[in-house]
Design an enzyme around this catalytic site. Sequence first.
Site, PDB file in Angstrom:
ATOM      1  N   ASN A   1     -10.037   0.565   1.718  1.00 28.91           N
ATOM      2  CA  ASN A   1      -8.600   0.653   1.455  1.00 28.91           C
ATOM      3  C   ASN A   1      -8.333   0.147   0.034  1.00 28.91           C
ATOM      4  O   ASN A   1      -8.441  -1.045  -0.233  1.00 28.91           O
ATOM      5  CB  ASN A   1      -7.866  -0.203   2.494  1.00 28.91           C
ATOM      6  CG  ASN A   1      -6.360  -0.173   2.333  1.00 28.91           C
ATOM      7  OD1 ASN A   1      -5.840   0.294   1.312  1.00 28.91           O
ATOM      8  ND2 ASN A   1      -5.662  -0.684   3.324  1.00 28.91           N
TER       9      ASN A   1
ATOM     10  N   CYS B   1       0.809  -1.234   0.000  1.00 25.21           N
ATOM     11  CA  CYS B   1       0.000   0.000   0.000  1.00 25.21           C
ATOM     12  C   CYS B   1       0.835   1.273   0.000  1.00 25.21           C
ATOM     13  O   CYS B   1       0.305   2.354  -0.260  1.00 25.21           O
ATOM     14  CB  CYS B   1      -0.936   0.034   1.206  1.00 25.21           C
ATOM     15  SG  CYS B   1      -2.070  -1.340   1.272  1.00 25.21           S
TER      16      CYS B   1
ATOM     17  N   HIS C   1      -2.800   7.707   3.695  1.00 24.69           N
ATOM     18  CA  HIS C   1      -3.316   6.436   3.164  1.00 24.69           C
ATOM     19  C   HIS C   1      -4.668   6.152   3.830  1.00 24.69           C
ATOM     20  O   HIS C   1      -4.824   6.270   5.043  1.00 24.69           O
ATOM     21  CB  HIS C   1      -2.316   5.333   3.470  1.00 24.69           C
ATOM     22  CG  HIS C   1      -2.778   3.962   3.097  1.00 24.69           C
ATOM     23  ND1 HIS C   1      -3.454   3.698   1.924  1.00 24.69           N
ATOM     24  CD2 HIS C   1      -2.672   2.767   3.751  1.00 24.69           C
ATOM     25  CE1 HIS C   1      -3.732   2.407   1.870  1.00 24.69           C
ATOM     26  NE2 HIS C   1      -3.275   1.825   2.961  1.00 24.69           N
TER      27      HIS C   1
HETATM   28  O1  UT7 Z   1      -2.991  -0.881   4.025  1.00 22.80           O
HETATM   29  C1  UT7 Z   1      -2.731  -1.874   4.950  1.00 22.80           C
HETATM   30  C2  UT7 Z   1      -3.177  -1.708   6.052  1.00 22.80           C
HETATM   31  N1  UT7 Z   1      -4.049  -2.383   6.909  1.00 22.80           N
HETATM   32  C3  UT7 Z   1      -4.541  -1.692   7.928  1.00 22.80           C
HETATM   33  O2  UT7 Z   1      -4.274  -0.535   8.089  1.00 22.80           O
HETATM   34  C4  UT7 Z   1      -5.384  -2.417   8.916  1.00 22.80           C
HETATM   35  C5  UT7 Z   1      -4.971  -2.062  10.320  1.00 22.80           C
HETATM   36  N2  UT7 Z   1      -5.832  -2.715  11.323  1.00 22.80           N
HETATM   37  C6  UT7 Z   1      -7.082  -2.299  11.519  1.00 22.80           C
HETATM   38  O3  UT7 Z   1      -7.555  -1.376  10.893  1.00 22.80           O
HETATM   39  C7  UT7 Z   1      -7.854  -2.961  12.626  1.00 22.80           C
HETATM   40  O4  UT7 Z   1      -6.991  -3.789  13.376  1.00 22.80           O
HETATM   41  C8  UT7 Z   1      -9.047  -3.819  12.107  1.00 22.80           C
HETATM   42  C9  UT7 Z   1     -10.121  -2.905  11.560  1.00 22.80           C
HETATM   43  C10 UT7 Z   1      -8.579  -4.774  11.039  1.00 22.80           C
HETATM   44  C11 UT7 Z   1      -9.645  -4.614  13.254  1.00 22.80           C
HETATM   45  O5  UT7 Z   1     -10.063  -3.746  14.300  1.00 22.80           O
HETATM   46  P1  UT7 Z   1      -9.642  -4.055  15.803  1.00 22.80           P
HETATM   47  O6  UT7 Z   1     -10.264  -3.025  16.638  1.00 22.80           O
HETATM   48  O7  UT7 Z   1      -8.125  -4.156  15.817  1.00 22.80           O
HETATM   49  O8  UT7 Z   1     -10.343  -5.442  16.061  1.00 22.80           O
HETATM   50  P2  UT7 Z   1      -9.716  -6.865  16.423  1.00 22.80           P
HETATM   51  O9  UT7 Z   1      -9.010  -7.437  15.247  1.00 22.80           O
HETATM   52  O10 UT7 Z   1      -8.949  -6.742  17.714  1.00 22.80           O
HETATM   53  O11 UT7 Z   1     -11.029  -7.696  16.682  1.00 22.80           O
HETATM   54  C12 UT7 Z   1     -11.944  -7.340  17.715  1.00 22.80           C
HETATM   55  C13 UT7 Z   1     -13.138  -8.263  17.614  1.00 22.80           C
HETATM   56  C14 UT7 Z   1     -12.772  -9.739  17.492  1.00 22.80           C
HETATM   57  O12 UT7 Z   1     -13.745 -10.469  18.219  1.00 22.80           O
HETATM   58  P3  UT7 Z   1     -13.435 -11.015  19.711  1.00 22.80           P
HETATM   59  O13 UT7 Z   1     -12.228 -11.898  19.557  1.00 22.80           O
HETATM   60  O14 UT7 Z   1     -13.163  -9.786  20.516  1.00 22.80           O
HETATM   61  O15 UT7 Z   1     -14.693 -11.723  20.052  1.00 22.80           O
HETATM   62  C15 UT7 Z   1     -12.907 -10.019  16.037  1.00 22.80           C
HETATM   63  O16 UT7 Z   1     -13.222 -11.368  15.772  1.00 22.80           O
HETATM   64  O17 UT7 Z   1     -13.886  -7.949  16.436  1.00 22.80           O
HETATM   65  C16 UT7 Z   1     -14.107  -9.146  15.676  1.00 22.80           C
HETATM   66  N3  UT7 Z   1     -14.165  -8.799  14.264  1.00 22.80           N
HETATM   67  C17 UT7 Z   1     -15.316  -8.502  13.646  1.00 22.80           C
HETATM   68  N4  UT7 Z   1     -16.573  -8.437  14.082  1.00 22.80           N
HETATM   69  C18 UT7 Z   1     -17.532  -8.099  13.182  1.00 22.80           C
HETATM   70  C19 UT7 Z   1     -13.142  -8.718  13.399  1.00 22.80           C
HETATM   71  N5  UT7 Z   1     -13.616  -8.356  12.186  1.00 22.80           N
HETATM   72  C20 UT7 Z   1     -14.956  -8.217  12.313  1.00 22.80           C
HETATM   73  C21 UT7 Z   1     -15.992  -7.867  11.435  1.00 22.80           C
HETATM   74  N6  UT7 Z   1     -17.259  -7.806  11.905  1.00 22.80           N
HETATM   75  N7  UT7 Z   1     -15.767  -7.559  10.132  1.00 22.80           N
END
Ligand code: UT7
Length: 344
Positions: free
Chosen positions: A295, A125, A265
């Site tokens: 993204n 990216c 970005h």
């Molecule tokens: O250009 C490349 C770059 N990539 C990025 O910049 C991505 C950077 N990371 C992020 O933006 C965030 O980490 C995410 C948006 C991907 C995830 O957000 P988060 O606040 O870090 O959530 P998490 O991964 O810690 O997950 C929290 C909870 C989990 O459930 P439990 O284990 O707490 O029960 C996940 O399973 O949210 C759950 N979860 C979802 N729930 C509903 C993860 N994805 C989803 C979803 N819908 N799509």
Amino acid sequence: MTSQAPNSPQGYKTPVGILGVGHFVPEEVVTNQDLTKFVDTTDEWIVGRTGIRARRRARPDQATSDLAVEAARRALQASGTRAEDLDLIIVATMTPDCPMPATASMVQHQLGASKAGGFDLNIACSGFVYALVTGAQFVASGTFQRVLVVGADCMTRLMNWKDRSTCVLFGDGAGAVVLGPVEPGYGIIGVHTGVNGAGGPNLTVKAGGSRLPSWSEGVNPGDYYLQMEGPEVFRFAVSVMGEAAIKALENAGLTSEQVALFIPHQANARIIEASRKRLNLPLERVFSNVEHYGNTSCGSVPIALSEALEQGRIQNGDLVVLVGFGGGLSWASVALRWGGLSNS
Ligand code: UT7
């Protein structure tokens, strides 16, 4: 001692700026609601955690070069450049049409850029901003007069539509700029690039390269998809985005207070907000369209730049800062003084 234009990065003999910008996104809009029909997610979660409401998806018959060519045509038109006057085409992408030939050669052919050289650049990216820094070198050295830099990706082709932690985040799109000489004091005045390979395993597509060829026995279907340790990448992004902007500004002898528009970005509204706070910028001096496109990887920064111009958010003389980050883990930033178009 080589002579250097005032306010241009070390080594620039000729000041280099953006002469025209264009972007293209495919027609199909995939909303959060659409995703809830086949993956366990909600509009509330996606909007709350990312700020994304919709993304675009390319038609099955559209590949990255098709999006790139449309964006490039618009950038050529905006800059008043004929394709046959281009000296070089750089396509930043992590989703080339195929491993070989390079997407840049398809773009060259479609545009009819008869005298241009071309190559692809892949640093995930961060690719567009890296390609901008790279393309600028050819103009700064006096080697070339017109360089087309395209950022284009079909990220939906890398999605595992059963993995809710990634498939809600990405979309398809392309943006392009034409680079050329500008008046002293204008154009690119500060650059910074970085990579931290130790963090590479946090954001990967494992199969399809020389380590795990697509025909090898050990390939799992999941290995073809983008896989990400979201929270790790989030922490990296929050720490690097503001710092990268500051480094490019320092390089130009400037500070964030002087920034008219920060174009980061577009990965996650929470990452953009954290970097806004780090740079101490008011909301109106930060551009975001992540809500509409998600993204788009290499498309993200040039699409945002193009829309910022369309919306009249950039005026001649404005200090604009672009920052990309992503797989690698990698980052790149550019500070530029908008305008200063000369007649050469
Ligand atoms: O250009 C490349 C770059 N990539 C990025 O910049 C991505 C950077 N990371 C992020 O933006 C965030 O980490 C995410 C948006 C991907 C995830 O957000 P988060 O606040 O870090 O959530 P998490 O991964 O810690 O997950 C929290 C909870 C989990 O459930 P439990 O284990 O707490 O029960 C996940 O399973 O949210 C759950 N979860 C979802 N729930 C509903 C993860 N994805 C989803 C979803 N819908 N799509």
